[in-house]
Write an enzyme that holds these catalytic residues in place. Sequence first.
Site, PDB file in Angstrom:
ATOM      1  N   TYR A  52      -6.366   1.449  18.332  1.00 11.14           N
ATOM      2  CA  TYR A  52      -5.333   0.554  17.787  1.00 11.14           C
ATOM      3  C   TYR A  52      -5.942  -0.814  17.545  1.00 11.14           C
ATOM      4  O   TYR A  52      -6.680  -1.325  18.394  1.00 11.14           O
ATOM      5  CB  TYR A  52      -4.158   0.398  18.777  1.00 11.14           C
ATOM      6  CG  TYR A  52      -2.894   1.007  18.231  1.00 11.14           C
ATOM      7  CD1 TYR A  52      -2.315   0.503  17.065  1.00 11.14           C
ATOM      8  CD2 TYR A  52      -2.294   2.103  18.848  1.00 11.14           C
ATOM      9  CE1 TYR A  52      -1.174   1.087  16.538  1.00 11.14           C
ATOM     10  CE2 TYR A  52      -1.153   2.686  18.317  1.00 11.14           C
ATOM     11  CZ  TYR A  52      -0.601   2.172  17.153  1.00 11.14           C
ATOM     12  OH  TYR A  52       0.518   2.735  16.616  1.00 11.14           O
TER      13      TYR A  52
ATOM     14  N   GLU B 281      -4.001  -3.655  15.709  1.00 16.05           N
ATOM     15  CA  GLU B 281      -3.061  -4.499  14.952  1.00 16.05           C
ATOM     16  C   GLU B 281      -3.606  -5.915  14.890  1.00 16.05           C
ATOM     17  O   GLU B 281      -4.176  -6.416  15.868  1.00 16.05           O
ATOM     18  CB  GLU B 281      -1.683  -4.491  15.619  1.00 16.05           C
ATOM     19  CG  GLU B 281      -0.929  -3.191  15.390  1.00 16.05           C
ATOM     20  CD  GLU B 281       0.434  -3.179  16.084  1.00 16.05           C
ATOM     21  OE1 GLU B 281       0.732  -4.119  16.842  1.00 16.05           O
ATOM     22  OE2 GLU B 281       1.173  -2.211  15.862  1.00 16.05           O
TER      23      GLU B 281
ATOM     24  N   THR C 128      -7.001   1.457  -5.308  1.00 14.05           N
ATOM     25  CA  THR C 128      -7.217   2.562  -4.393  1.00 14.05           C
ATOM     26  C   THR C 128      -8.723   2.624  -4.189  1.00 14.05           C
ATOM     27  O   THR C 128      -9.483   1.998  -4.927  1.00 14.05           O
ATOM     28  CB  THR C 128      -6.774   3.921  -4.985  1.00 14.05           C
ATOM     29  OG1 THR C 128      -7.525   4.152  -6.166  1.00 14.05           O
ATOM     30  CG2 THR C 128      -5.286   3.936  -5.323  1.00 14.05           C
TER      31      THR C 128
ATOM     32  N   LYS D 111     -10.556   6.906  -6.173  1.00 17.06           N
ATOM     33  CA  LYS D 111     -10.635   7.405  -7.557  1.00 17.06           C
ATOM     34  C   LYS D 111     -12.065   7.176  -8.069  1.00 17.06           C
ATOM     35  O   LYS D 111     -12.989   7.697  -7.470  1.00 17.06           O
ATOM     36  CB  LYS D 111      -9.533   6.762  -8.375  1.00 17.06           C
ATOM     37  CG  LYS D 111      -8.140   7.140  -7.817  1.00 17.06           C
ATOM     38  CD  LYS D 111      -6.973   6.545  -8.573  1.00 17.06           C
ATOM     39  CE  LYS D 111      -5.657   6.904  -7.898  1.00 17.06           C
ATOM     40  NZ  LYS D 111      -4.506   6.216  -8.532  1.00 17.06           N
TER      41      LYS D 111
ATOM     42  N   ARG E   7      -9.540   8.278   0.833  1.00 18.67           N
ATOM     43  CA  ARG E   7      -8.190   8.077   0.297  1.00 18.67           C
ATOM     44  C   ARG E   7      -7.584   6.852   0.976  1.00 18.67           C
ATOM     45  O   ARG E   7      -7.216   6.905   2.145  1.00 18.67           O
ATOM     46  CB  ARG E   7      -7.353   9.330   0.583  1.00 18.67           C
ATOM     47  CG  ARG E   7      -5.917   9.309   0.073  1.00 18.67           C
ATOM     48  CD  ARG E   7      -5.366  10.714   0.014  1.00 18.67           C
ATOM     49  NE  ARG E   7      -6.222  11.513  -0.848  1.00 18.67           N
ATOM     50  CZ  ARG E   7      -6.162  11.503  -2.190  1.00 18.67           C
ATOM     51  NH1 ARG E   7      -5.242  10.802  -2.807  1.00 18.67           N
ATOM     52  NH2 ARG E   7      -7.003  12.214  -2.899  1.00 18.67           N
TER      53      ARG E   7
HETATM   54  C1  LIG Z   1      -3.276   5.952  -8.071  1.00 17.75           C
HETATM   55  C2  LIG Z   1      -2.637   4.654  -8.386  1.00 17.75           C
HETATM   56  C3  LIG Z   1      -1.965   3.891  -7.418  1.00 17.75           C
HETATM   57  C4  LIG Z   1      -1.570   4.347  -6.047  1.00 17.75           C
HETATM   58  O1  LIG Z   1      -2.249   5.155  -5.365  1.00 17.75           O
HETATM   59  P1  LIG Z   1      -1.832   5.932  -4.026  1.00 17.75           P
HETATM   60  O2  LIG Z   1      -3.071   5.793  -3.245  1.00 17.75           O
HETATM   61  O3  LIG Z   1      -1.530   7.317  -4.487  1.00 17.75           O
HETATM   62  O4  LIG Z   1      -0.668   5.258  -3.399  1.00 17.75           O
HETATM   63  C5  LIG Z   1      -1.528   2.635  -7.758  1.00 17.75           C
HETATM   64  N1  LIG Z   1      -1.707   2.146  -8.989  1.00 17.75           N
HETATM   65  C6  LIG Z   1      -2.310   2.854  -9.953  1.00 17.75           C
HETATM   66  C7  LIG Z   1      -2.478   2.241 -11.300  1.00 17.75           C
HETATM   67  C8  LIG Z   1      -2.777   4.138  -9.690  1.00 17.75           C
HETATM   68  O5  LIG Z   1      -3.344   4.850 -10.663  1.00 17.75           O
END
Ligand SMILES: *Cc1c(COP(=O)(O)O)cnc(C)c1O
Length: 428
Positions: free
Chosen positions: A67, A69, A239, A242, A248
């Site tokens: 933890y 915080e 994020t 991607k 993630r």
């Molecule tokens: C994928 C995405 C998000 C959010 O992603 P999560 O991790 O799924 O919450 C936010 N903004 C854009 C433009 C995205 O493509």
Amino acid sequence: MSEEVSTSIAERIAAWTDEVAKVDPLAAEILAAEERREQNSLNLIASENYASRAVRQATASVLTNKYAEGLPGKRFYHGCEWADSIEQLAIDRAKKLFGTDHANVQPHAGSQANMAVYFAVLKPGDTILGMNLSHGGHLTHGLGANFSGRIYKSLHYGINRTTERIDMDQVREMALKHRPKLIICGASAYPREIDFAAFGEISRECGAMLMADIAHIAGLVAAGLHNSPAQAADFVTTTTHKTLRGPRSGIAMCKAQYAKALDSAVFPGLQGGPLLQQVAAKAVALAEANRPEFKQYGRSIIDNCQALAEELLSRGYHLVSGGTDNHLLLIDLRANYPDITGQQAADWLERANIVVNKNSIPFDQRPAAVTSGVRLGTPAITTRGLGQDQTRQLAGWIDEVISSNGDESLLARVKQQVLQICEAFPIP
Ligand SMILES: *Cc1c(COP(=O)(O)O)cnc(C)c1O
């Protein structure tokens, strides 16, 4: 889709899941099946990628036990010496890589990073202006069903019908007319470069703050292959899973003047303890993204996407905006296959082990669960090492699957060829 994998990959999967297998064979088999599915399919989902083994090792670390915080040096728990070190490392790397004054690396995902920005500077009922979801925007940019559309008064700009590019005249007109408190740029399904400087000018002209959500393109920005929003935007969110190819998760960044408000919005505003194992993995991924090889990786993502676009265009497909500048493209099926839906095309492709997602295209008449479009992206196949030749071949298979109207024997034949490519280019 769980076919056989080579002996070496099977051994790797078994080694990775051995402890789970001892306590929970059922869960272990599901994990193994997912890994076989990933190995045995070509992933063209534009928002997905394969995190490195180094990143995955960090996510599996003992930091999941801790933890923490608060922020480094200012925790509400004891025993945070190493939590502080790892979080500070991630913060420093994020600031350096994206050129921002401040970074908070605790948001659990992209949506939470966006939420943190809104909570930092908006009050319920304030006006926000973001990109229309059906033109490529994101749920968190003001969709009615999302918190962003429920808490704030949300307005949307979109793309120009003719150019199929963001209508900057409309953005400016709406901004001056409605005087939003926050303008949001960034998209989930937009194949062209976004002009952050132009958004910055409009924001200043109408007295709005600007948030650039680079969730999709963060890896390209990091590699210097897409213009950076660091100067133009007050806030930059992303994020990390991607094109950035990390775990993630999410990161929220801002100019110095908003640092305190942003940090308090994340904690105690929205979250409790940070997921430190994800924070550690973000630190590792940011280090990877800062290496010269990553620039080459970004270049190859774009080259592959160009090859995919050219091959599909030569086969008569209409791509939204006529092509792509980045890692993704959108097929508008209405042009030459008006009776085929995005849903059908994606289902057929999945049966040939090519994984894509259906996607609404601008001015789509069909509902979001059906759609008339397919979104294709090259980050994941590029991580596997596919080059332009294989990508062109893949475009050919996609065309065969769609133009055959989902013919079963053709799907089976394409699947065999896909499996051969998968074996030749295993997930690293
Ligand atoms: C994928 C995405 C998000 C959010 O992603 P999560 O991790 O799924 O919450 C936010 N903004 C854009 C433009 C995205 O493509």
